[in-house]
Design an enzyme around this catalytic site. Sequence first.
Site, PDB file in Angstrom:
ATOM      1  N   ASP A  36       0.825  -1.208   0.000  1.00 21.85           N
ATOM      2  CA  ASP A  36       0.000   0.000   0.000  1.00 21.85           C
ATOM      3  C   ASP A  36       0.861   1.261   0.000  1.00 21.85           C
ATOM      4  O   ASP A  36       1.968   1.259   0.548  1.00 21.85           O
ATOM      5  CB  ASP A  36      -0.866   0.057   1.269  1.00 21.85           C
ATOM      6  CG  ASP A  36      -1.935  -1.026   1.307  1.00 21.85           C
ATOM      7  OD1 ASP A  36      -1.986  -1.844   0.381  1.00 21.85           O
ATOM      8  OD2 ASP A  36      -2.713  -1.032   2.276  1.00 21.85           O
ATOM      9  N   ASP A  37       0.310   2.308  -0.566  1.00 20.88           N
ATOM     10  CA  ASP A  37       0.772   3.705  -0.415  1.00 20.88           C
ATOM     11  C   ASP A  37       1.819   4.174  -1.424  1.00 20.88           C
ATOM     12  O   ASP A  37       2.230   5.329  -1.387  1.00 20.88           O
ATOM     13  CB  ASP A  37       1.301   4.012   1.012  1.00 20.88           C
ATOM     14  CG  ASP A  37       0.242   3.839   2.088  1.00 20.88           C
ATOM     15  OD1 ASP A  37      -0.917   3.554   1.748  1.00 20.88           O
ATOM     16  OD2 ASP A  37       0.590   3.988   3.270  1.00 20.88           O
ATOM     17  N   HIS A  87      -6.204   3.190  -4.039  1.00 17.66           N
ATOM     18  CA  HIS A  87      -6.051   3.489  -2.600  1.00 17.66           C
ATOM     19  C   HIS A  87      -6.372   4.973  -2.363  1.00 17.66           C
ATOM     20  O   HIS A  87      -5.824   5.583  -1.464  1.00 17.66           O
ATOM     21  CB  HIS A  87      -4.624   3.138  -2.185  1.00 17.66           C
ATOM     22  CG  HIS A  87      -4.420   2.902  -0.717  1.00 17.66           C
ATOM     23  ND1 HIS A  87      -5.240   2.109   0.052  1.00 17.66           N
ATOM     24  CD2 HIS A  87      -3.457   3.353   0.143  1.00 17.66           C
ATOM     25  CE1 HIS A  87      -4.783   2.086   1.306  1.00 17.66           C
ATOM     26  NE2 HIS A  87      -3.711   2.849   1.389  1.00 17.66           N
ATOM     27  N   HIS A  91      -5.118   9.390  -0.122  1.00 12.18           N
ATOM     28  CA  HIS A  91      -5.102   8.598   1.117  1.00 12.18           C
ATOM     29  C   HIS A  91      -6.123   9.126   2.137  1.00 12.18           C
ATOM     30  O   HIS A  91      -5.791   9.412   3.293  1.00 12.18           O
ATOM     31  CB  HIS A  91      -3.684   8.583   1.727  1.00 12.18           C
ATOM     32  CG  HIS A  91      -3.389   7.329   2.501  1.00 12.18           C
ATOM     33  ND1 HIS A  91      -3.297   7.310   3.879  1.00 12.18           N
ATOM     34  CD2 HIS A  91      -3.181   6.054   2.093  1.00 12.18           C
ATOM     35  CE1 HIS A  91      -3.031   6.073   4.276  1.00 12.18           C
ATOM     36  NE2 HIS A  91      -2.960   5.296   3.224  1.00 12.18           N
ATOM     37  N   HIS A 184       3.762  -2.164   3.204  1.00 10.92           N
ATOM     38  CA  HIS A 184       3.663  -0.808   2.660  1.00 10.92           C
ATOM     39  C   HIS A 184       4.941  -0.453   1.917  1.00 10.92           C
ATOM     40  O   HIS A 184       6.037  -0.591   2.479  1.00 10.92           O
ATOM     41  CB  HIS A 184       3.459   0.211   3.782  1.00 10.92           C
ATOM     42  CG  HIS A 184       2.135   0.077   4.472  1.00 10.92           C
ATOM     43  ND1 HIS A 184       1.885  -0.889   5.417  1.00 10.92           N
ATOM     44  CD2 HIS A 184       0.981   0.776   4.327  1.00 10.92           C
ATOM     45  CE1 HIS A 184       0.640  -0.781   5.827  1.00 10.92           C
ATOM     46  NE2 HIS A 184       0.058   0.217   5.181  1.00 10.92           N
TER      47      HIS A 184
HETATM   48 ZN   LIG Z   1      -2.567   3.305   3.043  1.00 11.80          ZN
END
Ligand SMILES: [Zn+2]
Length: 216
Positions: A36-37, A87, A91, A184
């Site tokens: 993620d991210d 995503h 955020h 992440h």
């Molecule tokens: Zn995230």
Amino acid sequence: MQLIPSKTPKVIKQLFPNYIWDLSANGKKKLYLTFDDGPIPSITEFVLEQLNQYNAKATFFCIGDNIQKHPKIFNQILSEKHAIGNHTMNHLKAWKNNLDTYIKNTLDCQSVIQEHSSDRNTQQLFRPPYGQISRTKFNELEKLGYKIILWDVLSKDWVQDILPKKCTQNVIQNTEQGSIIVFHDSQKASKNLTLALPEVLDYFTKQGFVFDAIKL
Ligand SMILES: [Zn+2]
């Protein structure tokens, strides 16, 4: 977030059966790593290099703003045949933004994904930032064709006061066939990620597992 369990309890999965927590029903010796991210320079590239070494595929839940900033790395994810998920653009927290703002931010991210993808990237996977979601937002996202992907196992790589070894243990002790595992590709997680990810890849590869991208 430190209080969230590394392993999602069965009762939570049963309470929210519309979310995808694992893919154990596939019945194959497969695991599903998710990142993620990103995309983020050097960190996402490190992840891709590690995945390549183990012939592993994964799913990247990208932040639209990061795709715009780092389109080349985003293209590398796609060209190496990993899956992409949404995503949100910035955020966003579901519990702090109203429905319209949240959906618009998700669609903005989708536009950026489409703009930078060839048309083979057609599945609409969505992971809500912070794991926050609500019934109304879920309903709207579902109407738009999204599948909401949560997780079975958290490495907790973002937690600053735990050792990388603990992240490795979080994954190794809780993962089973079909697990969706969260890491992440972010600056914050990089200290733990860079040590834990290679250990996780090595351990489960030796156990005969295959790492695959999420395809629904
Ligand atoms: Zn995230």
